[in-house]
Design a protein around this motif. Sequence first.
Motif, mmCIF file in Angstrom:
data_model
loop_
_atom_site.group_PDB
_atom_site.id
_atom_site.type_symbol
_atom_site.label_atom_id
_atom_site.label_comp_id
_atom_site.label_asym_id
_atom_site.label_seq_id
_atom_site.Cartn_x
_atom_site.Cartn_y
_atom_site.Cartn_z
ATOM 1 N N CYS A 104 1.031 14.963 -1.794
ATOM 2 C CA CYS A 104 0.729 13.813 -2.637
ATOM 3 C C CYS A 104 1.812 13.700 -3.703
ATOM 4 N N ASP A 105 1.762 12.610 -4.446
ATOM 5 C CA ASP A 105 2.611 12.469 -5.624
ATOM 6 C C ASP A 105 1.784 12.932 -6.815
ATOM 7 N N VAL A 106 2.379 13.724 -7.701
ATOM 8 C CA VAL A 106 1.694 14.239 -8.886
ATOM 9 C C VAL A 106 2.318 13.534 -10.088
ATOM 10 N N VAL A 107 1.498 12.731 -10.793
ATOM 11 C CA VAL A 107 2.022 11.839 -11.825
ATOM 12 C C VAL A 107 1.153 11.886 -13.079
ATOM 13 N N PRO A 108 1.783 12.005 -14.268
ATOM 14 C CA PRO A 108 0.983 11.897 -15.496
ATOM 15 C C PRO A 108 0.497 10.450 -15.655
ATOM 16 N N MET B 145 0.842 -1.181 0.000
ATOM 17 C CA MET B 145 0.000 0.000 0.000
ATOM 18 C C MET B 145 0.891 1.250 0.000
ATOM 19 N N ARG B 146 0.470 2.237 -0.799
ATOM 20 C CA ARG B 146 1.218 3.502 -0.864
ATOM 21 C C ARG B 146 1.054 4.280 0.428
ATOM 22 N N SER B 147 2.010 5.151 0.700
ATOM 23 C CA SER B 147 1.925 5.968 1.913
ATOM 24 C C SER B 147 1.346 7.350 1.640
ATOM 25 N N ARG B 148 1.309 7.738 0.346
ATOM 26 C CA ARG B 148 0.800 9.075 -0.019
ATOM 27 C C ARG B 148 -0.258 8.948 -1.106
ATOM 28 N N PRO B 149 -1.205 9.888 -1.124
ATOM 29 C CA PRO B 149 -2.158 9.918 -2.243
ATOM 30 C C PRO B 149 -1.420 10.250 -3.542
ATOM 31 N N VAL B 150 -2.095 9.990 -4.655
ATOM 32 C CA VAL B 150 -1.530 10.280 -5.973
ATOM 33 C C VAL B 150 -2.533 11.136 -6.741
ATOM 34 N N LEU B 151 -2.051 12.223 -7.332
ATOM 35 C CA LEU B 151 -2.849 13.058 -8.225
ATOM 36 C C LEU B 151 -2.406 12.699 -9.632
ATOM 37 N N VAL B 152 -3.318 12.141 -10.416
ATOM 38 C CA VAL B 152 -3.010 11.644 -11.752
ATOM 39 C C VAL B 152 -3.608 12.602 -12.780
ATOM 40 N N TYR B 153 -2.788 13.066 -13.723
ATOM 41 C CA TYR B 153 -3.239 14.023 -14.734
ATOM 42 C C TYR B 153 -2.780 13.574 -16.119
ATOM 43 N N ASP B 154 -3.242 14.264 -17.149
ATOM 44 C CA ASP B 154 -2.897 13.943 -18.533
ATOM 45 C C ASP B 154 -1.587 14.629 -18.922
ATOM 46 N N GLY B 155 -0.525 13.868 -18.980
ATOM 47 C CA GLY B 155 0.793 14.407 -19.310
ATOM 48 C C GLY B 155 0.970 14.773 -20.765
#
Length: 126
Positions: A31-35, A1-11
């Motif tokens: 959070c982690d910000v990831v395409p 399980m991850r320890s931080r939320p993830v913000l997923v966007y269109d890279g």
Amino acid sequence: MRSRPVLVYDGDCGFCTTAARFTERRVRPRCDVVPWQFADLGALGVTRERAAYEVLWVTPAGAVDGGARAVAKALVSARGTWALLGRTLLLPGVRWIARRVYRFVATHRHRLPGGTAACAVPRGGR
């Protein structure tokens, strides 16, 4: 399980990438910000279609919020005025407006500054 939320966007979208970079630099959500193009979508529990349709907030427990609610959750995870703005966006009357504004921006992001044809939301949504 991850320890931080993830913000997923269109890279692939210039507008979304600019917004994500602004968020990282100025808002500084916890959070982690990831395409989505570089995210393990299966591990996050989301489909490629949904990730292409809207920004996503994925909690460490696997709960997924999309669109305006994802933006609000990212803001709430920050501190100060940003968190207050995020909580405001989650209020019942404001939430309704935020969803419509988010959908309008998402639908027309290819026409916004930094937007390109690659920014267009797939026809039919999700």
